[in-house]
Structure formats: C-alpha cells, structure tokens
Enzyme design. Sequence first.
Site, PDB file in Angstrom:
ATOM      1  N   LYS A  68     -10.237  -2.200 -21.118  1.00 50.54           N
ATOM      2  CA  LYS A  68     -10.372  -2.478 -19.678  1.00 50.54           C
ATOM      3  C   LYS A  68     -10.736  -1.200 -18.917  1.00 50.54           C
ATOM      4  O   LYS A  68     -11.622  -1.213 -18.051  1.00 50.54           O
ATOM      5  CB  LYS A  68      -9.058  -3.070 -19.164  1.00 50.54           C
ATOM      6  CG  LYS A  68      -8.889  -3.078 -17.659  1.00 50.54           C
ATOM      7  CD  LYS A  68      -9.599  -4.221 -16.984  1.00 50.54           C
ATOM      8  CE  LYS A  68      -9.713  -3.962 -15.496  1.00 50.54           C
ATOM      9  NZ  LYS A  68      -9.389  -5.019 -14.620  1.00 50.54           N
ATOM     10  N   LYS A 103      -7.759   4.077  -8.735  1.00 48.74           N
ATOM     11  CA  LYS A 103      -6.618   4.202  -9.656  1.00 48.74           C
ATOM     12  C   LYS A 103      -7.091   4.120 -11.113  1.00 48.74           C
ATOM     13  O   LYS A 103      -6.701   4.923 -11.965  1.00 48.74           O
ATOM     14  CB  LYS A 103      -5.617   3.081  -9.337  1.00 48.74           C
ATOM     15  CG  LYS A 103      -4.490   2.955 -10.317  1.00 48.74           C
ATOM     16  CD  LYS A 103      -4.223   1.613 -10.945  1.00 48.74           C
ATOM     17  CE  LYS A 103      -5.009   0.403 -10.729  1.00 48.74           C
ATOM     18  NZ  LYS A 103      -4.746  -0.753 -11.542  1.00 48.74           N
TER      19      LYS A 103
HETATM   20  P1  NA7 Z   1      -3.286  -6.519  -4.817  1.00 50.88           P
HETATM   21  O1  NA7 Z   1      -3.937  -7.633  -4.089  1.00 50.88           O
HETATM   22  O2  NA7 Z   1      -3.213  -5.182  -4.175  1.00 50.88           O
HETATM   23  O3  NA7 Z   1      -1.775  -6.993  -5.158  1.00 50.88           O
HETATM   24  C1  NA7 Z   1      -0.880  -6.078  -5.695  1.00 50.88           C
HETATM   25  C2  NA7 Z   1       0.424  -6.752  -6.062  1.00 50.88           C
HETATM   26  O4  NA7 Z   1       1.312  -5.725  -6.552  1.00 50.88           O
HETATM   27  C3  NA7 Z   1       1.117  -7.418  -4.879  1.00 50.88           C
HETATM   28  O5  NA7 Z   1       1.824  -8.539  -5.350  1.00 50.88           O
HETATM   29  C4  NA7 Z   1       2.088  -6.319  -4.433  1.00 50.88           C
HETATM   30  O6  NA7 Z   1       3.204  -6.793  -3.728  1.00 50.88           O
HETATM   31  C5  NA7 Z   1       2.518  -5.758  -5.777  1.00 50.88           C
HETATM   32  N1  NA7 Z   1       3.109  -4.422  -5.667  1.00 50.88           N
HETATM   33  C6  NA7 Z   1       2.509  -3.280  -5.278  1.00 50.88           C
HETATM   34  N2  NA7 Z   1       3.387  -2.250  -5.307  1.00 50.88           N
HETATM   35  C7  NA7 Z   1       4.569  -2.761  -5.715  1.00 50.88           C
HETATM   36  C8  NA7 Z   1       5.850  -2.205  -5.956  1.00 50.88           C
HETATM   37  N3  NA7 Z   1       6.087  -0.904  -5.788  1.00 50.88           N
HETATM   38  N4  NA7 Z   1       6.816  -3.015  -6.403  1.00 50.88           N
HETATM   39  C9  NA7 Z   1       6.581  -4.341  -6.577  1.00 50.88           C
HETATM   40  N5  NA7 Z   1       5.394  -4.940  -6.382  1.00 50.88           N
HETATM   41  C10 NA7 Z   1       4.396  -4.149  -5.946  1.00 50.88           C
HETATM   42  O7  NA7 Z   1      -3.909  -6.289  -6.249  1.00 50.88           O
HETATM   43  P2  NA7 Z   1      -4.767  -7.317  -7.163  1.00 50.88           P
HETATM   44  O8  NA7 Z   1      -4.047  -8.601  -7.222  1.00 50.88           O
HETATM   45  O9  NA7 Z   1      -6.185  -7.272  -6.747  1.00 50.88           O
HETATM   46  O10 NA7 Z   1      -4.706  -6.564  -8.590  1.00 50.88           O
HETATM   47  C11 NA7 Z   1      -3.531  -6.569  -9.369  1.00 50.88           C
HETATM   48  C12 NA7 Z   1      -3.793  -5.836 -10.675  1.00 50.88           C
HETATM   49  O11 NA7 Z   1      -4.881  -6.429 -11.401  1.00 50.88           O
HETATM   50  C13 NA7 Z   1      -4.174  -4.367 -10.546  1.00 50.88           C
HETATM   51  O12 NA7 Z   1      -3.573  -3.609 -11.575  1.00 50.88           O
HETATM   52  C14 NA7 Z   1      -5.683  -4.380 -10.681  1.00 50.88           C
HETATM   53  O13 NA7 Z   1      -6.172  -3.107 -11.081  1.00 50.88           O
HETATM   54  C15 NA7 Z   1      -5.936  -5.492 -11.636  1.00 50.88           C
HETATM   55  P3  NA7 Z   1       3.165  -6.934  -2.094  1.00 50.88           P
HETATM   56  O14 NA7 Z   1       2.566  -8.275  -1.818  1.00 50.88           O
HETATM   57  O15 NA7 Z   1       2.298  -5.789  -1.583  1.00 50.88           O
HETATM   58  O16 NA7 Z   1       4.570  -6.784  -1.684  1.00 50.88           O
END
Ligand code: NA7
Length: 295
Positions: free
Chosen positions: A179, A247
């Site tokens: 990936k 990232k």
């Molecule tokens: P998004 O739309 O930015 O969603 C990120 C998700 O990760 C979202 O549910 C966030 O929760 C969650 N998040 C981010 N930081 C935290 C922490 N510290 N603790 C718990 N949850 C967190 O990303 P995508 O859906 O476009 O992509 C997800 C992955 O797939 C990523 O690795 C890409 O590179 C590929 P929130 O709603 O902000 O509370």
Amino acid sequence: MSNPSWKIGFIGLGLMGRPMSLNLLKAGHSVTVWNRTASRASEVVAAGAKLAKTPRAAAAAADILFTIVSDPPALEEILWGHEGKDDGALAGLGPGSVYVDSSTISPVMARRISAACSERNVRFLDAPVTGGDWGAREGNLVFMIGGEAETLRSIEPVLGVMGKKWFHLGPNGAGQTIKLAMNGILALQVDAMAEALAVVKKAGLVEEQLIEVMQSSMARSGLLDLKAPLMAKGEYKPSFPLRLMHKDLGLLLDLANQLGVALPATAAAREVYSYVKGEATEDLDYSAVMRFWKR
Ligand code: NA7
C-alpha cells in the site's frame, strides 16, 4: 453472500469507515461501532448499528473486528487504550476472533499488532484499501492483505461486501508495504501532473488539452481521468485527503530508510505536499498539491 450471523465490530467512521460499515449493515450483519467523535456515528446507528461506549466494548461484541482510522498514533490509542482505563480494543478481543486493520500504518506497527494478537489467540490481518470514498460507497474497494491465507479465506464473504478484490501479499506487514509503495506512485504521478499543468498554463496554453493529448498516449491512466480535470479547475473536495497522503509519504520514507533504499523523488514530492498542507485552512484532496503552483 456473506453469513449474516457474523457479529462485526467496526472502529473508525471517517470518510472510509462510514460507507464501509453501512455496506456491512445492508448485507444483514450485526454491527457494533465505535468512533472517537460519537456524533459522527449517528448515520450508521440510524441504519441499525449498535454504538459501543469504548473500543474495548466494540471488540468484545465481535467475531470479526475492523478498524480504519487516520494514522499510527490513532490506532495505538484505540488498540492499547488510555493509561489506567483498560478501554483498548485488544483487551476486548476474544480468543478465536479475527481482527482486520484497514488503516494505512507502518509495516512495523502491523507486525507489533500481529504479535499482540497472537498472545491473545486472535488472528490478525493487515488489510489497507484503495479505491477512495467512492470505492467505499460502491463496495468496490481493493484490499491489500498481509497475514495467514487461511484467516483471509475465512473472512472473504465479509470482504466481498465492502470490496471487489483482495490480494494476499505475504505475512503481516506485506499489505502495508504494498500500500505504501502504491501510494508513493500515486503521489508522484499527481505531483508530476501538477508540474506539467503549471508549465502549460504559464505558456498560455489550455491545460485541458494536455490531459486530452495524454489520454491518447501511452501515459493514459485512470488517475488522469479522475484528478487532472479537477486540478485544471482548482476543485479539491477530499476523496483521499492530502493530510493522509502526506502521512503515507512519511511512512514510505521511513520504511525505505529501514530497508536502505534511497527515494529521492518521493522525498522531493513530500516537500511539496508539506508546503500545501501547511498553507491549507480546509481539508483538501491530495490533488490540491496543484496549489503549490496555483497560489
Ligand atoms: P478520516 O475521514 O480522516 O477519518 C479518520 C478516522 O480516524 C475518524 O473516524 C477519526 O475519528 C479517527 N481518529 C483520528 N484520530 C483518532 C484518535 N486519536 N483516536 C481515535 N480515533 C481517531 O480518514 P479516512 O476515513 O479517509 O481514512 C482512514 C484510513 O484509511 C487512513 O489510514 C487512510 O490513510 C486510509 P473522529 O471522527 O475524527 O473522531
């Protein structure tokens, strides 16, 4: 058709996780979700999901747990929990269950998770995806998988609800390695397109004509179809956010460093992505790398 009697846990309801979990619900599965910002779970709860109070509770309710969150620190918090609280997902996973992580993280972290899962008799797959939010909505994702082939076989019907294709690529960490390599190519391709479009514009020619000519040549690609017209127009609604591509380029450079492989073009492109990320005041698609030239 997947077996609707499976209980599925789903953590991370962002751009990708929300449509993926909705497709699982549509296929008749019982789905328990957790999201850091609980309000973002409302659409999925309205579609029939149960809302867990902690990542641990979502994992405890599941035969198969999926996670898809932003980055390694987010996943670390979800899996190992907050100090003194014992609320992490790993503590909730029952022996014999399967855990599938679809976030894009480092291969090193995927192997660390695999070791922690083995201690608990949990089968782990690293399974990052490609296809963007459109692929997630349409159930057209492609999964890149590291882990035991037998574990993959056991969950294929569930993957088939969210994706059209999956590749078994080797042991844990292999899915993440492929990936990251793939995203390196996509980032460079888009950066190269942005450079070329900037030259064409400065020369006083029509940017769309470069795209048209390229689509009639060996250089034609799906990426060009999707991204180049939006770059020419300056429309950057996130499908794959630039902050996440940035990232991934960091993760790829770290991996290459560990392997002793030089990536001069990737390092240069990351500078451009860093610049645009630093200047942005809103969430942008990674094709907004074009803004480096269209300031
Ligand atoms: P998004 O739309 O930015 O969603 C990120 C998700 O990760 C979202 O549910 C966030 O929760 C969650 N998040 C981010 N930081 C935290 C922490 N510290 N603790 C718990 N949850 C967190 O990303 P995508 O859906 O476009 O992509 C997800 C992955 O797939 C990523 O690795 C890409 O590179 C590929 P929130 O709603 O902000 O509370």
